[in-house]
Structure formats: structure tokens, C-alpha cells
Enzyme design. Structure first.
Site, PDB file in Angstrom:
ATOM      1  N   GLU A 190      35.472  33.040 -20.742  1.00  0.00           N
ATOM      2  CA  GLU A 190      36.192  34.282 -21.022  1.00  0.00           C
ATOM      3  C   GLU A 190      37.645  34.175 -20.558  1.00  0.00           C
ATOM      4  OE1 GLU A 190      34.760  36.226 -22.909  1.00  0.00           O
ATOM      5  OE2 GLU A 190      32.665  35.665 -22.650  1.00  0.00           O
ATOM      6  N   PHE A 227      28.317  42.748 -13.824  1.00  0.00           N
ATOM      7  CA  PHE A 227      28.019  43.754 -14.856  1.00  0.00           C
ATOM      8  C   PHE A 227      28.549  43.271 -16.204  1.00  0.00           C
ATOM      9  CE2 PHE A 227      29.176  47.473 -17.424  1.00  0.00           C
ATOM     10  CZ  PHE A 227      27.935  48.090 -17.500  1.00  0.00           C
ATOM     11  N   GLY A 228      27.687  43.270 -17.210  1.00  0.00           N
ATOM     12  CA  GLY A 228      28.079  42.875 -18.569  1.00  0.00           C
ATOM     13  C   GLY A 228      28.034  44.073 -19.501  1.00  0.00           C
ATOM     14  N   TYR A 229      29.068  44.201 -20.323  1.00  0.00           N
ATOM     15  CA  TYR A 229      29.140  45.339 -21.252  1.00  0.00           C
ATOM     16  C   TYR A 229      29.363  44.892 -22.690  1.00  0.00           C
ATOM     17  CZ  TYR A 229      34.018  44.145 -20.662  1.00  0.00           C
ATOM     18  OH  TYR A 229      35.188  43.431 -20.608  1.00  0.00           O
ATOM     19  N   GLY A 230      29.610  43.586 -22.891  1.00  0.00           N
ATOM     20  CA  GLY A 230      29.883  43.070 -24.235  1.00  0.00           C
ATOM     21  C   GLY A 230      28.825  42.044 -24.598  1.00  0.00           C
ATOM     22  N   SER A 231      29.273  40.841 -24.925  1.00  0.00           N
ATOM     23  CA  SER A 231      28.315  39.815 -25.337  1.00  0.00           C
ATOM     24  C   SER A 231      27.335  39.482 -24.217  1.00  0.00           C
ATOM     25  CB  SER A 231      29.051  38.554 -25.787  1.00  0.00           C
ATOM     26  OG  SER A 231      29.850  38.064 -24.746  1.00  0.00           O
TER      27      SER A 231
END
Ligand code: BEZ
Length: 194
Positions: A99, A24-28
């Protein structure tokens, strides 16, 4: 700290033996997937909210002048919208390195926009990491973002891309949109007298 984060992530063996894992990605990750993926679907995770509380001295700032990037923090009743990617385990080595500044992998339930659910992973930076900056008024966050620049480019670009990507998904995030609005006003404001 960097090496420690990478080592902790490599010990995360929850999905060992799985040929594919949902991330799950929430930023870049919403707008920039610089890795191969098998599938990509709009999704959300419950009980978390996105906040620009993580310092960035390796991507959107420098060690002397860190920028601010997104992390997620627990909040009862909240839902964080983003994008889920179906990836192979090798991709985690790439992301662990990209990251490395305090982000740890965490297992989470992911809900796709059609309501179906799957267990997957998300990277979070919590208050225990050395780069964590924590809460601040959104105007102060915008001021910090407006003046920060790093090897990956201006900090404002990260915020503005994220805000546009959320809008394209038809999602709202009051924290991100408030910072975006402050950034626009700061840009229009005359420079302060010396
Ligand atoms: C993201 O979800 O965009 C993200 C991925 C890795 C680290 C931090 C955030």
C-alpha cells in the site's frame, strides 16, 4: 513518493516492542488478507467514513489513467465498519510495500462488534498525498471505476468485492452501495454513440 511513504511508515514506532498489533481494514483488507494473521474480527472505527477518493495508479489503474480506491476521511459522528486483524509487526513491512501509494499508518481506537475496544492501526491516504483525487459525484466516481484497470485487475472488481463483503458482514455503506448501483446501470446502458 512511494519510497517516502514507506520510510514514514517505518518511522511510525507507536507499537514498537509489541509482539502483536490489531490492524483495522476498511477496503481490500476486508475481503483479501494476503498475509498471515492470528485472529480476525468484524470491527469499526468511530469518526471516520469510507470514501473512494484515493487514486490508484499501481493496483487498479495506471499512471496515465488512475483508478479509484478507498480511503477514510474524518467525519464527526460517522462509523466506518470493517475487519480487524491481529498481526505480528513483520506483516507491516509487507503492507507498507503493498500500500505504498500514499497510505500512512495511523493509531486508532478499534471497536469490535461485541463492544470491546482496543488501540490499533489503520492505513489512511489523506489529501496531502500525490495520488489523492478527492470528492466527486458518485456517478462520476462510478464512471472512472468502470473504465479503469491495473496490475491487480479491473477497478470495478475492487468495488464489487468490497460491497459484497460489507453485505456479508451485515453492514451498510451508502457511498459504496451508491457507486455499486451506478456501476450496474452503466453496464446495462447501451454504449454512447461515437
Ligand atoms: C484497507 O483497509 O483495506 C487498506 C489497507 C491498506 C491500505 C489501504 C486500505
Amino acid at each position: 513518493m512511494d519510497a517516502a511513504t514507506i520510510a514514514i511508515n517505518q518511522r511510525m514506532n507507536k507499537f514498537d516492542g509489541h509482539a502483536q498489533v490489531w490492524l483495522f481494514g476498511y477496503g481490500s483488507l476486508i475481503y483479501k488478507a494476503d498475509f498471515p494473521y492470528l485472529e480476525r474480527r468484524p470491527a469499526s472505527i468511530a469518526g471516520w467514513t469510507r470514501r473512494f477518493w484515493q487514486g490508484s495508479h499501481d493496483h487498479r489503474g495506471t499512471p496515465m489513467a488512475p483508478g479509484r480506491v478507498a480511503t477514510i476521511v474524518p467525519q464527526a459522528g460517522a462509523v466506518c465498519d470493517g475487519m480487524a486483524y491481529l498481526i505480528t509487526p513483520e506483516v507491516f513491512a509487507h503492507l507498507d510495500h503493498r500500500e505504498k501509494n500514499g497510505y500512512l499508518r495511523l493509531a486508532t481506537d478499534i471497536t469490535f462488534d461485541d463492544g470491546s475496544k482496543v488501540e490499533g492501526l489503520v492505513y489512511i491516504a489523506n489529501e496531502e498525498n500525490a495520488a489523492f483525487l478527492g470528492a466527486a459525484p458518485e456517478l462520476d466516481i462510478a464512471r472512472q471505476i468502470a473504465r479503469s484497470n491495473g496490475p491487480s485487475g479491473p477497478n470495478s472488481e475492487y468495488l464489487l468485492h468490497l460491497a459484497s463483503a460489507l453485505r456479508e458482514l451485515g453492514k451498510s455503506d451508502p457511498h459504496v452501495f451508491a457507486i455499486e448501483q451506478h456501476l450496474a446501470q452503466l453496464k446495462d446502458a447501451p454504449p454512447a454513440a461515437q
